[in-house]
Design a protein around this motif. Sequence first.
Motif, PDB file in Angstrom:
ATOM      1  N   ALA A 297     -11.029 -54.632  80.709  1.00  0.00           N
ATOM      2  CA  ALA A 297      -9.752 -53.903  80.668  1.00  0.00           C
ATOM      3  C   ALA A 297      -8.671 -54.816  80.089  1.00  0.00           C
ATOM      4  O   ALA A 297      -7.782 -55.301  80.790  1.00  0.00           O
ATOM      5  N   PHE A 298      -8.729 -55.010  78.784  1.00  0.00           N
ATOM      6  CA  PHE A 298      -7.816 -55.942  78.119  1.00  0.00           C
ATOM      7  C   PHE A 298      -6.355 -55.532  78.258  1.00  0.00           C
ATOM      8  O   PHE A 298      -5.454 -56.365  78.226  1.00  0.00           O
ATOM      9  N   TRP A 299      -6.101 -54.243  78.415  1.00  0.00           N
ATOM     10  CA  TRP A 299      -4.714 -53.786  78.584  1.00  0.00           C
ATOM     11  C   TRP A 299      -4.130 -54.285  79.896  1.00  0.00           C
ATOM     12  O   TRP A 299      -2.943 -54.595  79.963  1.00  0.00           O
ATOM     13  N   ARG A 300      -4.959 -54.364  80.929  1.00  0.00           N
ATOM     14  CA  ARG A 300      -4.479 -54.896  82.206  1.00  0.00           C
ATOM     15  C   ARG A 300      -4.101 -56.364  82.047  1.00  0.00           C
ATOM     16  O   ARG A 300      -3.091 -56.818  82.598  1.00  0.00           O
ATOM     17  N   GLU A 301      -4.930 -57.101  81.315  1.00  0.00           N
ATOM     18  CA  GLU A 301      -4.668 -58.525  81.104  1.00  0.00           C
ATOM     19  C   GLU A 301      -3.355 -58.750  80.357  1.00  0.00           C
ATOM     20  O   GLU A 301      -2.723 -59.802  80.506  1.00  0.00           O
ATOM     21  N   LYS A 302      -2.938 -57.743  79.571  1.00  0.00           N
ATOM     22  CA  LYS A 302      -1.688 -57.856  78.818  1.00  0.00           C
ATOM     23  C   LYS A 302      -0.487 -57.293  79.596  1.00  0.00           C
ATOM     24  O   LYS A 302       0.625 -57.252  79.078  1.00  0.00           O
ATOM     25  N   GLY A 303      -0.738 -56.847  80.822  1.00  0.00           N
ATOM     26  CA  GLY A 303       0.354 -56.345  81.653  1.00  0.00           C
ATOM     27  C   GLY A 303       0.654 -54.878  81.485  1.00  0.00           C
ATOM     28  O   GLY A 303       1.745 -54.409  81.873  1.00  0.00           O
ATOM     29  N   PHE A 304      -0.295 -54.108  80.932  1.00  0.00           N
ATOM     30  CA  PHE A 304      -0.101 -52.673  80.759  1.00  0.00           C
ATOM     31  C   PHE A 304      -0.867 -51.889  81.824  1.00  0.00           C
ATOM     32  O   PHE A 304      -1.959 -52.289  82.255  1.00  0.00           O
ATOM     33  N   SER A 305      -0.315 -50.772  82.232  1.00  0.00           N
ATOM     34  CA  SER A 305      -0.988 -49.901  83.198  1.00  0.00           C
ATOM     35  C   SER A 305      -2.085 -49.071  82.546  1.00  0.00           C
ATOM     36  O   SER A 305      -2.939 -48.517  83.239  1.00  0.00           O
ATOM     37  N   GLY A 306      -2.040 -48.960  81.225  1.00  0.00           N
ATOM     38  CA  GLY A 306      -2.971 -48.086  80.515  1.00  0.00           C
ATOM     39  C   GLY A 306      -2.408 -46.706  80.274  1.00  0.00           C
ATOM     40  O   GLY A 306      -3.011 -45.889  79.583  1.00  0.00           O
ATOM     41  N   GLU A 307      -1.211 -46.462  80.824  1.00  0.00           N
ATOM     42  CA  GLU A 307      -0.596 -45.146  80.664  1.00  0.00           C
ATOM     43  C   GLU A 307       0.328 -45.140  79.441  1.00  0.00           C
ATOM     44  O   GLU A 307       1.206 -45.995  79.306  1.00  0.00           O
ATOM     45  N   ALA A 308       0.093 -44.194  78.567  1.00  0.00           N
ATOM     46  CA  ALA A 308       0.940 -44.014  77.388  1.00  0.00           C
ATOM     47  C   ALA A 308       1.178 -42.531  77.188  1.00  0.00           C
ATOM     48  O   ALA A 308       0.337 -41.704  77.530  1.00  0.00           O
ATOM     49  N   ALA A 309       2.344 -42.191  76.645  1.00  0.00           N
ATOM     50  CA  ALA A 309       2.691 -40.805  76.347  1.00  0.00           C
ATOM     51  C   ALA A 309       3.138 -40.718  74.900  1.00  0.00           C
ATOM     52  O   ALA A 309       3.830 -41.605  74.406  1.00  0.00           O
ATOM     53  N   CYS A 310       2.730 -39.634  74.247  1.00  0.00           N
ATOM     54  CA  CYS A 310       3.068 -39.462  72.836  1.00  0.00           C
ATOM     55  C   CYS A 310       3.552 -38.035  72.601  1.00  0.00           C
ATOM     56  O   CYS A 310       2.844 -37.074  72.920  1.00  0.00           O
ATOM     57  N   GLY A 311       4.743 -37.899  72.078  1.00  0.00           N
ATOM     58  CA  GLY A 311       5.298 -36.577  71.792  1.00  0.00           C
ATOM     59  C   GLY A 311       4.932 -36.057  70.419  1.00  0.00           C
ATOM     60  O   GLY A 311       5.232 -34.911  70.087  1.00  0.00           O
ATOM     61  N   ASP A 312       4.281 -36.897  69.615  1.00  0.00           N
ATOM     62  CA  ASP A 312       3.985 -36.521  68.236  1.00  0.00           C
ATOM     63  C   ASP A 312       2.627 -35.849  68.065  1.00  0.00           C
ATOM     64  O   ASP A 312       2.408 -35.141  67.084  1.00  0.00           O
ATOM     65  N   GLY A 326     -12.363 -52.202  88.943  1.00  0.00           N
ATOM     66  CA  GLY A 326     -11.828 -52.615  87.655  1.00  0.00           C
ATOM     67  C   GLY A 326     -12.824 -53.272  86.734  1.00  0.00           C
ATOM     68  O   GLY A 326     -12.491 -53.623  85.597  1.00  0.00           O
ATOM     69  N   LYS A 327     -14.073 -53.435  87.173  1.00  0.00           N
ATOM     70  CA  LYS A 327     -15.050 -54.172  86.372  1.00  0.00           C
ATOM     71  C   LYS A 327     -15.664 -53.339  85.252  1.00  0.00           C
ATOM     72  O   LYS A 327     -16.122 -53.892  84.249  1.00  0.00           O
ATOM     73  N   LYS A 328     -15.707 -52.044  85.421  1.00  0.00           N
ATOM     74  CA  LYS A 328     -16.229 -51.166  84.375  1.00  0.00           C
ATOM     75  C   LYS A 328     -15.033 -50.529  83.676  1.00  0.00           C
ATOM     76  O   LYS A 328     -14.449 -49.564  84.158  1.00  0.00           O
ATOM     77  N   ALA A 329     -14.683 -51.120  82.553  1.00  0.00           N
ATOM     78  CA  ALA A 329     -13.429 -50.760  81.882  1.00  0.00           C
ATOM     79  C   ALA A 329     -13.595 -49.496  81.054  1.00  0.00           C
ATOM     80  O   ALA A 329     -14.538 -49.368  80.271  1.00  0.00           O
TER      81      ALA A 329
END
Length: 444
Positions: A297-312, A326-329
């Motif tokens: 889960a590389f996004w966790r290592e970068k401080g991201f929750s993994g949640e993103a929203a896109c209006g486009d 968290g081991k199975k990303a």
Amino acid sequence: YVIIGAGVAGLSAAYALEKCGASVLVLEAQDHVGGRTWSGQLEGAEVDWGGEWIGQGQPRIYALIKELGLRTFPTFDTGKKILELRGRLSTYSGTIPWMAPWKLLQIQLGIWIIDAWANRLDMALPWSHRNAAEWDTKTLESLRRRFMWSTDARATMDAAIRTIFGSESGELSLLHMLAYVRSAGSMNNLISTEAGFQHERIAGGAQSVSLALAKAVGEERVRLSQPVSAISQDASGVTVTSAGGQSYHAKRAIVAVPVPLGSRIDFSPRLPALREQLMQRAYMGGAVKCFVRYENAFWREKGFSGEAACGDGPVSVTFDQCSEDGKKACMLVFVGGKFARTWHRYAPDERRKIIIERLAKYFGPEARKPLAYAELDWCGERFIGGAPIAIFPTGTLSIHGAALREPIAKIHWAGTETARQCMGFIEGAVESGQRAAEEVLSAG
């Protein structure tokens, strides 16, 4: 009693009836139980192809999980979140993305108005409000344009609407929207992870609820691959006929399928116009769930929750879908509304590329090295027809809403769209099944 549909609603009804000593038979069109909850694995990671989250203010599903010996775990939401508008990225924390104060004010004003108007409705009879007919002539988009003149503010709400309803704001009846919010308690419950309806996941996947219910009812009483083609009723009871020609006679029937699918069944005698037209007018939302499995889960290592929203579009939102430890990303990506309905036009390789490139844009180049990719387009599911819920377009609920739960002689109705509380959620499916069971027992 015979129950049509082995989703959470139908099996909750069967389970409630069995506990009261009644004899039941459940007929399911698909080759598995669960309805719009369907769990599986992707390279060892548990994934939920359908509905998966539960949260505070949903007492019935929590009670059922405890009774069935299941358990839950919190949805991971620690770290920064991402918002994409007009191709530009920004990060934020909390529920509502950060943007210019005047844009935030518009979003908050829209939420306040929706909550205030929704709270005026009778949760069980939203079509009875004096303004119901007027609200049912308008769409959510017409309301938004009165209070949200910022393109960015509207686009932010679009991401949420496409995920919650599988629809566009311009096709969603304002009355349906308000009834849905009233049923949930607030707009915040619909969009929040922490203290909202996305607060927890069910260990083993959400389908484990239906699997456990089927086991408790008796798997010999749950018959799969039995799509129902006809239901007739007379003074002696109901006769349910499957597409394969098998017939089953019972005292009463509970129809627990998505509202639009009821129109595929041949009822004799014919149903009253209100119910028949309700089923004809309703249609399923559009939703595609895409899963991307990673080594870590590389996004966790970068401080991201993994949640993103896109209006486009075409992506609406993303969520961390890792295992409990968290081991199975794994990453979950939603495609909703108009983008889901046209998703089939892309070749499989194109769809995969679109999703992975969007994740790379959000979380970094590591996203381009997945272990596996898989998706489920609910619009292509023959016996479901779409997700997450049935849409009642303008002019439907105010006129036909009274037929949503009203029994017709010996035929009763269940399904999450018929719920008074938490309509559209797993909790609503449980509520509707328990309510239908009470109805048939009271009727004798």
